[in-house]
Design a protein around this motif. Structure first.
Motif, PDB file in Angstrom:
ATOM      1  N   LEU A 160      -1.376   1.325   8.175  1.00 42.80           N
ATOM      2  CA  LEU A 160      -1.526   1.221   6.725  1.00 42.80           C
ATOM      3  C   LEU A 160      -1.855   2.553   6.068  1.00 42.80           C
ATOM      4  O   LEU A 160      -1.581   2.751   4.883  1.00 42.80           O
ATOM      5  CB  LEU A 160      -2.624   0.191   6.398  1.00 42.80           C
ATOM      6  N   SER A 163       0.815   4.317   4.104  1.00 42.12           N
ATOM      7  CA  SER A 163       1.226   3.788   2.801  1.00 42.12           C
ATOM      8  C   SER A 163       0.617   4.586   1.648  1.00 42.12           C
ATOM      9  O   SER A 163       1.113   4.526   0.516  1.00 42.12           O
ATOM     10  CB  SER A 163       0.841   2.308   2.683  1.00 42.12           C
ATOM     11  N   GLY A 167       3.946   4.642   0.259  1.00 42.96           N
ATOM     12  CA  GLY A 167       4.074   3.348  -0.397  1.00 42.96           C
ATOM     13  C   GLY A 167       4.519   3.462  -1.848  1.00 42.96           C
ATOM     14  O   GLY A 167       4.564   4.547  -2.438  1.00 42.96           O
TER      15      GLY A 167
END
Length: 331
Positions: A160, A163, A167
């Motif tokens: 994550l 991101s 992202g």
């Protein structure tokens, strides 16, 4: 007796242009650059390229907002590029070691704050010129990054954390949204808070500010803390976008950041800063870099052309300031 004359009626518009001449001039220059590069290559205004441009401009914008506060106090921070490199490399090492990314992100922001506080202490309380303190930081901090990495790039495991730099939200890159959020916060703080007024007052006349009760030294030290935090945040964005950390990251970023702030109209002498101008300046730097690449100008000439364009833009902006000041004195 006439209370509102024709001269007074026209003066409002004149005052507006005089007060915002620096922002208007860089806005015109930015539009001119966009028009020039569009005429050379139609790809420049394509949605994909514009989104990429915003993504690339984000780290510079984030640091430039904090640098606006530093320069408004009459200081300068040459170490931001090295802080980005150290935080970038440290984050990659910790993530590779299996640390959770939220913990790593908080620790890196704290690291940036500590570095900024250390430098701010010497500038504000030991009265060492900011140029000297941050120049030393530029060398020493990047040296620490080199020691930590051994000069090699550190790959960041998929997760994550990436991101942050890769992202999107509603089709807009996350880094661009972060940059705009930082700029909005900086605009509000500088223009609508007591702290922002203190920053401007200290930059205009630190001794006078101290005599009226403003904690001048504390204000000066604090802007370097924010500069360190902003550099750390930009480092996280860069690390997440590239998927790696390196001690060679952000070489020369401090020059782009300072150029963006000065292009936007913030005075190097202190006392006057503008976040809107800084946003325009950061976008201008990115537009020039992106446009030159799309124009297929040889990489060896890119830096020469970029430097010449920036010099011309700052010269024009300075002349505008001189003319506005002359008009005001005559009035």
């Amino acid at each position: 007796m006439t209370l509102y004359t024709e001269r007074q009626s026209g003066s409002r518009l004149r005052d507006f242009f005089e007060s915002h001449a620096h922002v208007l001039s860089i806005a015109v220059f930015l539009i001119a650059c966009c028009a020039l590069f569009t005429s050379i290559n139609d790809v420049f205004l394509s949605p994909g390229n514009l989104l990429n441009l915003l993504r690339q401009a984000a780290p510079t914008l984030i640091v430039a907002v904090a640098m606006t506060f530093v320069i408004t106090t009459g200081g300068i921070d040459l170490s931001v590029g090295s802080i980005i490199a150290l935080v970038n490399a440290s984050a990659a090492l910790l993530l590779r070691a299996g640390w959770d990314w939220p913990v790593v992100s908080v620790l890196m922001l704290m690291l940036g704050a500590v570095i900024g506080l250390f430098q701010g202490y010497f500038v504000a309380y030991q009265r060492i010129p900011a140029f000297i303190v941050t120049l030393a930081g530029l060398s020493a901090i990047r040296g620490i990054a080199l020691v930590l990495t051994g000069g090699f790039s550190i790959l960041i495991p998929p997760g994550l954390f990436l991101s942050i730099g890769r992202g999107t939200l509603f089709g807009i890159p996350s880094p661009a949204l972060m940059g705009l959020a930082v700029a909005l916060i900086g605009f509000i703080v500088l223009n609508f808070t007591v702290y922002g007024r203190h920053v401007c007052a200290v930059g205009a006349n630190a001794e006078a500010a101290r005599r009226v009760g403003i904690p001048a030294r504390r204000v000066v030290a604090s802007v370097y803390v924010w500069s360190g935090v902003a550099a750390a945040l930009a480092a996280l964005v860069v690390a997440a976008r590239l998927g790696s950390g390196s001690s060679n990251a952000a070489v020369g970023t401090e020059l782009d950041v300072i150029a963006a702030v000065v292009l936007g109209g913030t005075s190097l002498m202190g006392g006057r800063g503008t976040i809107v101008g800084t946003v325009m300046g950061a976008l201008t730097i990115s537009v020039i870099s992106n446009g030159l690449i799309l124009s297929k100008i040889d990489a060896f000439y890119t830096q020469i052309v970029t430097g010449a364009i920036i010099l011309i833009a700052i010269w024009v902006n300075t002349r505008i300031f001189d003319q506005v000041g002359s008009v005001r004195r005559k009035s």
